[in-house]
Design a protein around this motif. Structure first.
Motif, PDB file in Angstrom:
ATOM      1  N   GLY A 149      23.640  45.933  50.931  1.00 58.94           N
ATOM      2  CA  GLY A 149      23.053  45.747  52.260  1.00 58.94           C
ATOM      3  C   GLY A 149      23.016  47.017  53.088  1.00 58.94           C
ATOM      4  N   GLY A 150      23.364  48.158  52.494  1.00 57.35           N
ATOM      5  CA  GLY A 150      23.348  49.421  53.214  1.00 57.35           C
ATOM      6  C   GLY A 150      24.573  49.660  54.078  1.00 57.35           C
ATOM      7  N   LYS A 151      25.517  48.732  54.038  1.00 63.99           N
ATOM      8  CA  LYS A 151      26.790  48.869  54.760  1.00 63.99           C
ATOM      9  C   LYS A 151      27.828  48.065  53.995  1.00 63.99           C
ATOM     10  CE  LYS A 151      26.091  44.987  57.917  1.00 63.99           C
ATOM     11  NZ  LYS A 151      24.753  44.500  57.722  1.00 63.99           N
ATOM     12  N   VAL A 152      29.094  48.319  54.324  1.00 65.20           N
ATOM     13  CA  VAL A 152      30.189  47.579  53.689  1.00 65.20           C
ATOM     14  C   VAL A 152      30.776  46.646  54.744  1.00 65.20           C
ATOM     15  CG1 VAL A 152      32.397  47.745  52.493  1.00 65.20           C
ATOM     16  CG2 VAL A 152      30.671  49.503  52.127  1.00 65.20           C
ATOM     17  N   THR A 153      30.728  45.351  54.459  1.00 63.56           N
ATOM     18  CA  THR A 153      31.245  44.351  55.385  1.00 63.56           C
ATOM     19  C   THR A 153      32.747  44.148  55.167  1.00 63.56           C
ATOM     20  OG1 THR A 153      30.876  42.486  53.885  1.00 63.56           O
ATOM     21  CG2 THR A 153      29.020  43.124  55.328  1.00 63.56           C
ATOM     22  N   CYS A 154      33.391  43.479  56.104  1.00 61.07           N
ATOM     23  CA  CYS A 154      34.815  43.150  55.941  1.00 61.07           C
ATOM     24  C   CYS A 154      35.025  42.345  54.663  1.00 61.07           C
ATOM     25  CB  CYS A 154      35.334  42.359  57.145  1.00 61.07           C
ATOM     26  SG  CYS A 154      35.557  43.350  58.630  1.00 61.07           S
ATOM     27  N   THR A 155      34.143  41.376  54.407  1.00 57.31           N
ATOM     28  CA  THR A 155      34.265  40.548  53.196  1.00 57.31           C
ATOM     29  C   THR A 155      34.168  41.410  51.953  1.00 57.31           C
ATOM     30  OG1 THR A 155      33.375  38.598  54.317  1.00 57.31           O
ATOM     31  CG2 THR A 155      33.239  38.624  51.901  1.00 57.31           C
ATOM     32  N   GLU A 156      33.247  42.361  51.937  1.00 60.29           N
ATOM     33  CA  GLU A 156      33.106  43.246  50.774  1.00 60.29           C
ATOM     34  C   GLU A 156      34.332  44.138  50.613  1.00 60.29           C
ATOM     35  OE1 GLU A 156      28.225  43.530  50.673  1.00 60.29           O
ATOM     36  OE2 GLU A 156      29.365  44.784  52.071  1.00 60.29           O
ATOM     37  N   ARG A 157      34.904  44.632  51.717  1.00 60.36           N
ATOM     38  CA  ARG A 157      36.124  45.451  51.629  1.00 60.36           C
ATOM     39  C   ARG A 157      37.269  44.630  51.040  1.00 60.36           C
ATOM     40  NH1 ARG A 157      34.201  47.537  56.539  1.00 60.36           N
ATOM     41  NH2 ARG A 157      35.596  46.292  57.829  1.00 60.36           N
ATOM     42  N   TRP A 158      37.467  43.407  51.549  1.00 59.48           N
ATOM     43  CA  TRP A 158      38.559  42.577  51.021  1.00 59.48           C
ATOM     44  C   TRP A 158      38.292  42.166  49.576  1.00 59.48           C
ATOM     45  CZ3 TRP A 158      43.160  42.935  52.674  1.00 59.48           C
ATOM     46  CH2 TRP A 158      43.414  43.225  54.010  1.00 59.48           C
ATOM     47  N   THR A 159      37.023  41.957  49.229  1.00 58.70           N
ATOM     48  CA  THR A 159      36.691  41.635  47.831  1.00 58.70           C
ATOM     49  C   THR A 159      37.054  42.798  46.922  1.00 58.70           C
ATOM     50  OG1 THR A 159      34.887  40.174  48.544  1.00 58.70           O
ATOM     51  CG2 THR A 159      34.849  40.937  46.246  1.00 58.70           C
ATOM     52  N   MET A 160      36.732  44.032  47.353  1.00 51.54           N
ATOM     53  CA  MET A 160      37.091  45.195  46.531  1.00 51.54           C
ATOM     54  C   MET A 160      38.601  45.357  46.444  1.00 51.54           C
ATOM     55  SD  MET A 160      34.725  46.453  44.864  1.00 51.54           S
ATOM     56  CE  MET A 160      35.873  47.663  44.204  1.00 51.54           C
ATOM     57  N   ARG A 161      39.294  45.068  47.514  1.00 47.84           N
ATOM     58  CA  ARG A 161      40.757  45.130  47.478  1.00 47.84           C
ATOM     59  C   ARG A 161      41.288  44.152  46.436  1.00 47.84           C
ATOM     60  NH1 ARG A 161      40.380  45.462  53.967  1.00 47.84           N
ATOM     61  NH2 ARG A 161      40.150  47.711  54.054  1.00 47.84           N
ATOM     62  N   TYR A 162      40.697  42.987  46.394  1.00 43.60           N
ATOM     63  CA  TYR A 162      41.075  41.984  45.384  1.00 43.60           C
ATOM     64  C   TYR A 162      40.766  42.504  43.973  1.00 43.60           C
ATOM     65  CZ  TYR A 162      40.625  37.822  42.476  1.00 43.60           C
ATOM     66  OH  TYR A 162      40.732  36.913  41.450  1.00 43.60           O
ATOM     67  N   CYS A 163      39.546  42.998  43.784  1.00 45.58           N
ATOM     68  CA  CYS A 163      39.120  43.450  42.450  1.00 45.58           C
ATOM     69  C   CYS A 163      39.956  44.621  41.933  1.00 45.58           C
ATOM     70  CB  CYS A 163      37.642  43.819  42.466  1.00 45.58           C
ATOM     71  SG  CYS A 163      36.555  42.383  42.648  1.00 45.58           S
ATOM     72  N   LEU A 164      40.339  45.515  42.823  1.00 44.13           N
ATOM     73  CA  LEU A 164      41.145  46.665  42.391  1.00 44.13           C
ATOM     74  C   LEU A 164      42.557  46.265  41.969  1.00 44.13           C
ATOM     75  CD1 LEU A 164      39.803  49.287  44.884  1.00 44.13           C
ATOM     76  CD2 LEU A 164      39.901  49.600  42.410  1.00 44.13           C
ATOM     77  N   THR A 165      42.991  45.067  42.343  1.00 38.36           N
ATOM     78  CA  THR A 165      44.324  44.621  41.925  1.00 38.36           C
ATOM     79  C   THR A 165      44.273  43.600  40.797  1.00 38.36           C
ATOM     80  OG1 THR A 165      44.402  42.913  43.641  1.00 38.36           O
ATOM     81  CG2 THR A 165      45.364  45.069  44.167  1.00 38.36           C
ATOM     82  N   GLU A 166      43.175  42.900  40.649  1.00 34.88           N
ATOM     83  CA  GLU A 166      43.079  41.865  39.608  1.00 34.88           C
ATOM     84  C   GLU A 166      42.513  42.380  38.299  1.00 34.88           C
ATOM     85  OE1 GLU A 166      44.329  38.772  39.543  1.00 34.88           O
ATOM     86  OE2 GLU A 166      45.185  39.258  41.488  1.00 34.88           O
ATOM     87  N   PHE A 167      41.797  43.471  38.355  1.00 31.58           N
ATOM     88  CA  PHE A 167      41.199  44.062  37.161  1.00 31.58           C
ATOM     89  C   PHE A 167      41.809  45.445  36.965  1.00 31.58           C
ATOM     90  CE2 PHE A 167      38.046  41.215  39.027  1.00 31.58           C
ATOM     91  CZ  PHE A 167      37.719  40.418  37.949  1.00 31.58           C
ATOM     92  N   ASN A 168      41.912  45.868  35.718  1.00 35.34           N
ATOM     93  CA  ASN A 168      42.425  47.207  35.422  1.00 35.34           C
ATOM     94  C   ASN A 168      41.283  48.206  35.536  1.00 35.34           C
ATOM     95  OD1 ASN A 168      45.071  46.448  34.870  1.00 35.34           O
ATOM     96  ND2 ASN A 168      44.557  45.866  32.770  1.00 35.34           N
ATOM     97  N   TRP A 169      41.525  49.272  36.306  1.00 33.09           N
ATOM     98  CA  TRP A 169      40.545  50.327  36.543  1.00 33.09           C
ATOM     99  C   TRP A 169      41.094  51.638  36.012  1.00 33.09           C
ATOM    100  CZ3 TRP A 169      36.182  49.800  40.070  1.00 33.09           C
ATOM    101  CH2 TRP A 169      36.017  48.504  40.553  1.00 33.09           C
TER     102      TRP A 169
END
Length: 188
Positions: A149-169
């Motif tokens: 969407g051309g910006k990062v929303t609060c929901t997207e930030r929290w989703t990435m926070r979730y993904c960075l802890t639930e998946f191995n990067w």
């Protein structure tokens, strides 16, 4: 006296955990949370013998806001699930198989709505290829979902926070996506 909680992007986080990460990255060293530092942070999580939803979301915030060495991130992501989960020990949504009727834009995780497209992109990234970690190339595909969407929303930030802890990067992938997210306008 400071409050026990610190509100970050509309979510109450455990101030002691955030402060332990802040302390870890200042001063000596390379500005990253080391395994020794991660053990000090983990002590704040495990102090009550259970990990609460607030502590899980706080760690998700910390893993995306502070740079961890790859060894520290791996260590932390292995230790946290070993602590009894306060709201039950059901299988995390990231590990559950997708069903065809999962068409909602959001996926509820630990009481918060997450962006399903971002979570699904991470699931796809680790399915049956490579070493089971999200690679730098995968991170670029995930980021396309974050910045769609051309910006990062609060929901997207929290989703990435979730993904960075639930998946191995991989370390380069985690560093890249965190830096890429910082360059896109942030919705408050």
């Amino acid at each position: 006296m400071a409050s026990y909680y610190e509100k970050i992007d509309g979510v109450d986080c455990d101030r002691a955990i955030v402060d332990a990460c802040r302390e870890a990255v200042k001063g000596a060293g390379d500005g990253r949370v080391s395994v020794d530092d991660a053990q000090k942070v983990f002590a704040k999580i495990a102090d009550g013998g259970v990990e609460t939803q607030t502590e899980r979301w706080t760690m998700r915030y910390c893993l995306t806001s502070f740079k961890f060495t790859e060894a520290a991130m791996d260590w932390m992501c292995k230790q946290c699930p070993k602590v009894k989960q306060a709201e039950g020990n059901e299988e995390p949504a990231a590990k559950k198989p997708r069903s065809e009727e999962s068409t909602s834009y959001y996926e509820k995780v630990d009481g918060l709505e997450c962006d399903r497209a971002i979570v699904d992109a991470c699931r796809t990234a680790i399915e049956g290829k490579g070493d089971g970690r999200v690679s730098l190339d995968d991170a670029k595909e995930v980021f396309a979902k974050v910045a769609d969407g051309g910006k990062v929303t609060c929901t997207e930030r929290w989703t990435m926070r979730y993904c960075l802890t639930e998946f191995n990067w991989t370390e380069p992938a985690a560093d890249w996506i965190i830096e890429a997210m910082e360059k896109v306008p942030q919705e408050s």
